[in-house]
Design an enzyme around this catalytic site. Structure first.
Site, PDB file in Angstrom:
ATOM      1  N   HIS A  19       0.867  -1.176   0.000  1.00  0.00           N
ATOM      2  CA  HIS A  19       0.000   0.000   0.000  1.00  0.00           C
ATOM      3  C   HIS A  19       0.910   1.234   0.000  1.00  0.00           C
ATOM      4  O   HIS A  19       2.019   1.187   0.553  1.00  0.00           O
ATOM      5  CB  HIS A  19      -0.837  -0.045   1.283  1.00  0.00           C
TER       6      HIS A  19
ATOM      7  N   ASP B 169       3.334  -4.171   8.285  1.00  0.00           N
ATOM      8  CA  ASP B 169       2.110  -3.390   8.098  1.00  0.00           C
ATOM      9  C   ASP B 169       0.939  -4.365   8.238  1.00  0.00           C
ATOM     10  O   ASP B 169       0.651  -5.141   7.329  1.00  0.00           O
ATOM     11  CB  ASP B 169       2.139  -2.748   6.699  1.00  0.00           C
TER      12      ASP B 169
ATOM     13  N   GLN C 178      -4.197  -4.593   7.229  1.00  0.00           N
ATOM     14  CA  GLN C 178      -5.168  -5.459   6.579  1.00  0.00           C
ATOM     15  C   GLN C 178      -5.215  -6.843   7.223  1.00  0.00           C
ATOM     16  O   GLN C 178      -6.117  -7.613   6.943  1.00  0.00           O
ATOM     17  CB  GLN C 178      -4.779  -5.572   5.097  1.00  0.00           C
TER      18      GLN C 178
ATOM     19  N   LYS D 190     -10.431  -0.234  10.401  1.00  0.00           N
ATOM     20  CA  LYS D 190     -10.590  -1.426   9.558  1.00  0.00           C
ATOM     21  C   LYS D 190     -10.991  -2.642  10.381  1.00  0.00           C
ATOM     22  O   LYS D 190     -11.222  -3.708   9.836  1.00  0.00           O
ATOM     23  CB  LYS D 190      -9.270  -1.737   8.830  1.00  0.00           C
TER      24      LYS D 190
ATOM     25  N   CYS E 266      -4.539   2.471  -3.730  1.00  0.00           N
ATOM     26  CA  CYS E 266      -3.279   2.985  -3.149  1.00  0.00           C
ATOM     27  C   CYS E 266      -2.140   2.012  -3.392  1.00  0.00           C
ATOM     28  O   CYS E 266      -1.266   1.826  -2.521  1.00  0.00           O
ATOM     29  CB  CYS E 266      -3.420   3.269  -1.651  1.00  0.00           C
TER      30      CYS E 266
END
Ligand code: PLP
Length: 417
Positions: A132, A210, A213, A236, A375
């Site tokens: 991303h 990261d 997600q 999220k 993104c």
């Protein structure tokens, strides 16, 4: 807070659980809402909304400042939320949990506060072609400022990282940072982050995960992953917008300069010199996102009650079902790995129809999907497209929503026939 028991062993009852989400009580354009854009931001359960409301109505004051009852209650609520995030990530110490606005800010914090002091000419920052922009642009920017270079782990044809390139990358310079996502927001690929963390450490580099997600959809254990830093966003994972968390190893955080400076993050301020507060305060300048953190803590309670393993299994089932049903649509290209190696995210294109047109026509059928580059422009370049459609699922998604998507896509085909 009451949490509806919705699980039966590892099986999740999405149909019952959906009643916790007030948003689904409405129709869109006269059709039931098929919300297939949870990877962009998830919907919110009543329990989380009530927890925030309760905090505002009963315990609201600024934290860590007042000595009166309300301020103490508010501080306790914020610190309880920090402890919930710590336990959720199996982090060793609550001091290592920094509240930030979102995953983007968490990654910027590390890129600036660690990168500016530790990167220089000849150094490499390794990210992947699947990142991303939030885990790409900050590193590109800080590499540019320090004279370090950015290197990419490429993707293979399946949309999975090609680890056979690691040795070649390591020959190009001194690797100082490896930063990758655990789950790709575009293809849903679940990446071998534990292997990448081990490789980063062999190179003498730090590893940032990261998890924006991943954290909403599967159990994430920072110690099992072997990460040094991990970023997530509350919005999220059934939490409110405006709050996220950075977990970092205490020894690294202690050695770093602050990212933002100002109120709350200091130990003492003199004309000649300012000294920094203890962890986590050193990295939490200004008034904290208090109610939002309380909401994130309540969202974690909600997810844990549903069961992270059950959520992950539910999404695998939905991804498999979606891949099977979408394959029925004529002239469709599906991107990414097989269902067993992906989270609940499916990207696709319809031959000759721009994703924005697809998404707009689907909206008239009550189906909300995302269309665009997500993104991930470096990834789109690799796929040879400017944009894709993306359907993404969560614990409240039911197969009927995927059926509604497939019917909608047949309707799109008719419009363009
Ligand atoms: C993999 C990944 N990383 C980072 C982000 C950035 O999250 P936020 O916009 O909440 O900072 C996202 C958001 O879509 C994402 O999917």
């Amino acid at each position: 807070m009451t949490i509806v028991a919705v699980t039966d062993g590892t099986k999740l009852d999405a149909r019952t659980l959906r009643h916790d989400f007030p948003i689904f009580a409405q129709e869109i354009h006269g059709k039931p809402l098929a919300f297939l854009d949870s990877a962009a931001s998830s919907q919110k359960p009543r329990q989380m909304l009530e927890a925030m409301n309760h905090f505002y109505e009963t315990s609201y004051a600024n934290v860590h400042r007042g000595v009166y009852e309300l301020a103490e209650r508010a501080t306790a609520a914020l610190e309880h939320a920090r402890e919930r995030v710590r336990a959720f990530l199996n982090a060793p110490d609550a001091r290592e949990i920094i509240f930030v606005r979102n995953a983007t800010e968490a990654i910027n914090l590390v890129a600036y506060a660690w990168g500016l002091s530790n990167l220089g000419p000849g150094d490499l920052v390794v990210v992947t072609e699947l990142e991303h922009h939030s885990n790409f642009v900050p590193w590109q920017f800080i590499a540019g400022k320090t004279g370090a270079r950015l290197a990419l782990i490429p993707l293979d044809e399946q949309g999975e990282l090609d680890l056979s390139e690691l040795d070649a990358i390591a020959r190009n310079g001194q690797i100082k940072v490896v930063a990758t996502n655990l789950v790709s927001n575009s293809l849903g690929t679940i990446n071998p982050v534990d292997r990448l963390a081990a490789w980063a450490h062999e190179q003498g580099a730090i590893f940032l995960c990261d998890a924006a997600q991943a954290a909403p959809h599967m159990r994430v254990d920072v110690q099992a992953l072997g990460a040094d830093f991990l970023a997530l966003s509350g919005h999220k994972m059934c939490g409110p917008s405006g709050v996220g968390a950075l977990w970092g190893r205490a020894d690294l955080l202690l050695a770093m300069d602050p990212f933002l400076t100002g109120g709350h993050m200091i130990s003492s301020v003199r004309l000649e010199k300012t000294t920094w507060g203890e962890l986590p305060h050193k990295f939490e300048a200004g008034t904290a996102p208090m109610a939002e953190a309380v909401g994130l803590g309540a969202a974690i309670d909600y997810l844990e009650a549903a069961g992270m393993e059950a959520i992950e299994a539910h999404e695998h089932e939905l991804a498999a079902y979606a891949l099977e049903r979408l394959a029925e649509v004529p002239e469709i290209t599906l991107y990414g790995p097989p269902a067993r190696r992906r989270a609940g995210i499916v990207s696709f294109n319809l031959e000759g129809i721009h994703p924005h047109d697809v998404a707009q026509i689907l909206d008239m059928q009550g189906v909300a999907i995302r269309a665009g580059h997500h993104c991930c422009q470096p990834l789109m370049g690799k796929l040879g497209v400017a944009a894709t459609n993306r359907a993404s699922f969560y614990l409240y998604t039911i197969p009927e929503e995927i059926d509604q998507l497939v019917e909608g896509l047949h309707a799109v085909r008719k419009v363009f026939a």
